[in-house]
Write a protein that holds these residues in place. Structure first.
Motif, mmCIF file in Angstrom:
data_model
loop_
_atom_site.group_PDB
_atom_site.id
_atom_site.type_symbol
_atom_site.label_atom_id
_atom_site.label_comp_id
_atom_site.label_asym_id
_atom_site.label_seq_id
_atom_site.Cartn_x
_atom_site.Cartn_y
_atom_site.Cartn_z
ATOM 1 N N ARG A 86 0.838 -1.209 0.000
ATOM 2 C CA ARG A 86 0.000 0.000 0.000
ATOM 3 C C ARG A 86 0.871 1.257 0.000
ATOM 4 O O ARG A 86 0.585 2.227 -0.702
ATOM 5 C CB ARG A 86 -0.935 -0.004 1.208
ATOM 6 C CG ARG A 86 -2.121 -0.966 1.085
ATOM 7 C CD ARG A 86 -2.933 -1.003 2.384
ATOM 8 N NE ARG A 86 -3.259 0.330 2.848
ATOM 9 C CZ ARG A 86 -4.290 1.074 2.411
ATOM 10 N NH1 ARG A 86 -5.102 0.575 1.477
ATOM 11 N NH2 ARG A 86 -4.514 2.282 2.887
ATOM 12 N N SER A 87 1.929 1.245 0.790
ATOM 13 C CA SER A 87 2.817 2.401 0.859
ATOM 14 C C SER A 87 3.509 2.647 -0.481
ATOM 15 O O SER A 87 3.609 3.787 -0.948
ATOM 16 C CB SER A 87 3.854 2.209 1.968
ATOM 17 O OG SER A 87 4.725 3.312 2.050
ATOM 18 N N VAL A 88 3.995 1.562 -1.109
ATOM 19 C CA VAL A 88 4.632 1.687 -2.419
ATOM 20 C C VAL A 88 3.654 2.290 -3.434
ATOM 21 O O VAL A 88 4.047 3.085 -4.298
ATOM 22 C CB VAL A 88 5.140 0.308 -2.903
ATOM 23 C CG1 VAL A 88 5.572 0.369 -4.361
ATOM 24 C CG2 VAL A 88 6.287 -0.174 -2.032
ATOM 25 N N MET A 89 2.390 1.950 -3.297
ATOM 26 C CA MET A 89 1.374 2.437 -4.237
ATOM 27 C C MET A 89 0.917 3.861 -3.922
ATOM 28 O O MET A 89 0.082 4.413 -4.637
ATOM 29 C CB MET A 89 0.178 1.478 -4.224
ATOM 30 C CG MET A 89 0.508 0.098 -4.749
ATOM 31 S SD MET A 89 -0.831 -1.101 -4.547
ATOM 32 C CE MET A 89 -2.067 -0.410 -5.631
ATOM 33 N N GLY A 90 1.444 4.439 -2.838
ATOM 34 C CA GLY A 90 1.090 5.807 -2.492
ATOM 35 C C GLY A 90 -0.185 5.949 -1.699
ATOM 36 O O GLY A 90 -0.706 7.064 -1.542
ATOM 37 N N LEU A 91 -0.695 4.848 -1.144
ATOM 38 C CA LEU A 91 -1.900 4.904 -0.326
ATOM 39 C C LEU A 91 -1.554 5.301 1.106
ATOM 40 O O LEU A 91 -0.435 5.098 1.573
ATOM 41 C CB LEU A 91 -2.599 3.547 -0.338
ATOM 42 C CG LEU A 91 -3.040 3.038 -1.711
ATOM 43 C CD1 LEU A 91 -3.589 1.616 -1.611
ATOM 44 C CD2 LEU A 91 -4.068 3.973 -2.332
ATOM 45 N N ASP A 92 -2.515 5.855 1.813
ATOM 46 C CA ASP A 92 -2.302 6.251 3.201
ATOM 47 C C ASP A 92 -1.991 5.036 4.066
ATOM 48 O O ASP A 92 -2.550 3.944 3.860
ATOM 49 C CB ASP A 92 -3.543 6.953 3.754
ATOM 50 C CG ASP A 92 -3.784 8.316 3.110
ATOM 51 O OD1 ASP A 92 -2.817 8.883 2.569
ATOM 52 O OD2 ASP A 92 -4.937 8.780 3.150
ATOM 53 N N PHE A 93 -1.116 5.242 5.062
ATOM 54 C CA PHE A 93 -0.799 4.141 5.967
ATOM 55 C C PHE A 93 -1.987 3.841 6.874
ATOM 56 O O PHE A 93 -2.559 4.742 7.495
ATOM 57 C CB PHE A 93 0.416 4.470 6.827
ATOM 58 C CG PHE A 93 0.642 3.459 7.917
ATOM 59 C CD1 PHE A 93 1.025 2.163 7.603
ATOM 60 C CD2 PHE A 93 0.439 3.792 9.246
ATOM 61 C CE1 PHE A 93 1.215 1.206 8.587
ATOM 62 C CE2 PHE A 93 0.635 2.844 10.246
ATOM 63 C CZ PHE A 93 1.020 1.556 9.913
ATOM 64 N N VAL A 94 -2.330 2.573 6.953
ATOM 65 C CA VAL A 94 -3.349 2.074 7.868
ATOM 66 C C VAL A 94 -2.769 0.841 8.550
ATOM 67 O O VAL A 94 -2.347 -0.103 7.869
ATOM 68 C CB VAL A 94 -4.663 1.700 7.138
ATOM 69 C CG1 VAL A 94 -5.674 1.126 8.131
ATOM 70 C CG2 VAL A 94 -5.240 2.918 6.428
ATOM 71 N N LYS A 95 -2.725 0.843 9.857
ATOM 72 C CA LYS A 95 -2.207 -0.306 10.596
ATOM 73 C C LYS A 95 -3.246 -1.419 10.585
ATOM 74 O O LYS A 95 -4.395 -1.218 10.979
ATOM 75 C CB LYS A 95 -1.862 0.096 12.031
ATOM 76 C CG LYS A 95 -1.060 -0.946 12.795
ATOM 77 C CD LYS A 95 -0.585 -0.389 14.123
ATOM 78 C CE LYS A 95 0.368 -1.343 14.829
ATOM 79 N NZ LYS A 95 0.883 -0.758 16.096
ATOM 80 N N LEU A 96 -2.829 -2.595 10.125
ATOM 81 C CA LEU A 96 -3.752 -3.718 9.958
ATOM 82 C C LEU A 96 -3.630 -4.704 11.112
ATOM 83 O O LEU A 96 -2.591 -4.796 11.763
ATOM 84 C CB LEU A 96 -3.477 -4.409 8.624
ATOM 85 C CG LEU A 96 -3.612 -3.498 7.398
ATOM 86 C CD1 LEU A 96 -3.208 -4.233 6.136
ATOM 87 C CD2 LEU A 96 -5.026 -2.945 7.273
#
Length: 273
Positions: A86-96
């Motif tokens: 997700r981070s590589v794709m530029g999406l906001d960080f969300v802790k899973l």
């Protein structure tokens, strides 16, 4: 569920060892699909340099996971790989919440799990957030609704049957989920590498790989992949270590490359790879 003692601390493993490797006919193999390039070994040494291979750092790493005495190494590795993607794709960080995933694949008790089960669940239904679950650890939080899980899924994953597949995927920027045998002698050396051969007691473990590296042994170049463990930052190089090629020698749970993630709308945005 197997555990080992490292520096006086009991570390739980938890990747259940199947009787055989995953059947490639049931999965898409890396290299057999568009945008999953197999990179010739003759190019590896030149390409790995762009990754700052001697350091464990990576701009898309968020934090070191902690399974905290529970055998959920497999869900920890899988959710870490998804967070990284997700981070590589530029999406906001969300802790899973790895525990949300673990509770759906462990048969209702802390007995470890199989990589195939975690990845199948992530593809079909996804995983909830730590905020909703009440943390990341199984049996210490609540449930997550299906509509939230559906926002955090893995729509593209590929079986990597050999190290050449794994290294090609890593050079291409994909996250790797590695199922390996973990041995008593696995402590990192001064360069962050695990021993090139295991000895002592062993059990199945799962970790998340995020970039390629290489080092010289005399005139020989040895290739490896930086991985992040789920034993806090006290293990290895701040929680990270290198697996050399010789450790990719057993069918424990296999190795998998994750290429894509869904966004907060539950769709797949434009590829970043």
């Amino acid at each position: 569920m197997h555990s080992i003692i490292i520096d006086g601390v009991e570390r739980f493993l938890g990747n259940r060892v199947p009787l055989s490797a995953p059947d490639p006919s049931k999965y898409t193999v890396y290299g057999d699909a568009p945008q999953t390039p197999m990179i010739p070994r003759s190019q590896w040494e030149n390409l790995v340099g762009k990754y700052n291979p001697d350091k464990p750092d990576h701009p898309n790493l968020q934090y070191v996971h902690d399974q905290d005495g529970i055998g959920q190494c497999n869900p920890e590795a899988t959710t870490a790989a998804l967070e990284f993607t997700r981070s590589v794709m530029g999406l906001d960080f969300v802790k899973l919440a790895a525990g949300d995933l673990y509770g759906r694949i462990n048969g209702g008790r802390d007995q470890g799990s199989l990589l195939e089960d975690a990845l199948s669940e992530m593809t079909a239904r996804g995983v909830g957030t730590a905020a909703t679950y009440g943390g990341t650890l199984w049996n210490r939080g609540g449930g997550c609704p299906a509509d939230e899980r559906a926002l955090y899924k893995v729509p593209e994953l590929y079986l990597c049957p050999t190290f050449d597949h794994c290294y090609s995927a890593s050079l291409s920027g994909f996250a790797i989920v590695s199922g390996i045998m973990w041995f008593d002698n696995y402590t990192t050396d001064s360069a962050g590498w695990l021993p090139l051969a295991g000895s002592g007691g062993a059990g199945g473990h799962a970790i998340f790989g995020y970039k390629p590296t290489a080092r010289k042994y005399g005139s020989r170049t040895v290739f490896g992949i930086w991985h992040q463990n789920s034993w806090r930052t006290s293990f290895g190089w701040g929680g990270r270590m290198v697996l050399g090629e010789s450790l990719y020698n057993g069918a424990i749970g296999g190795w998998w490359a994750i290429r894509q993630a869904t966004d907060e709308g539950g769709t797949v945005p434009n590829p970043k790879f």
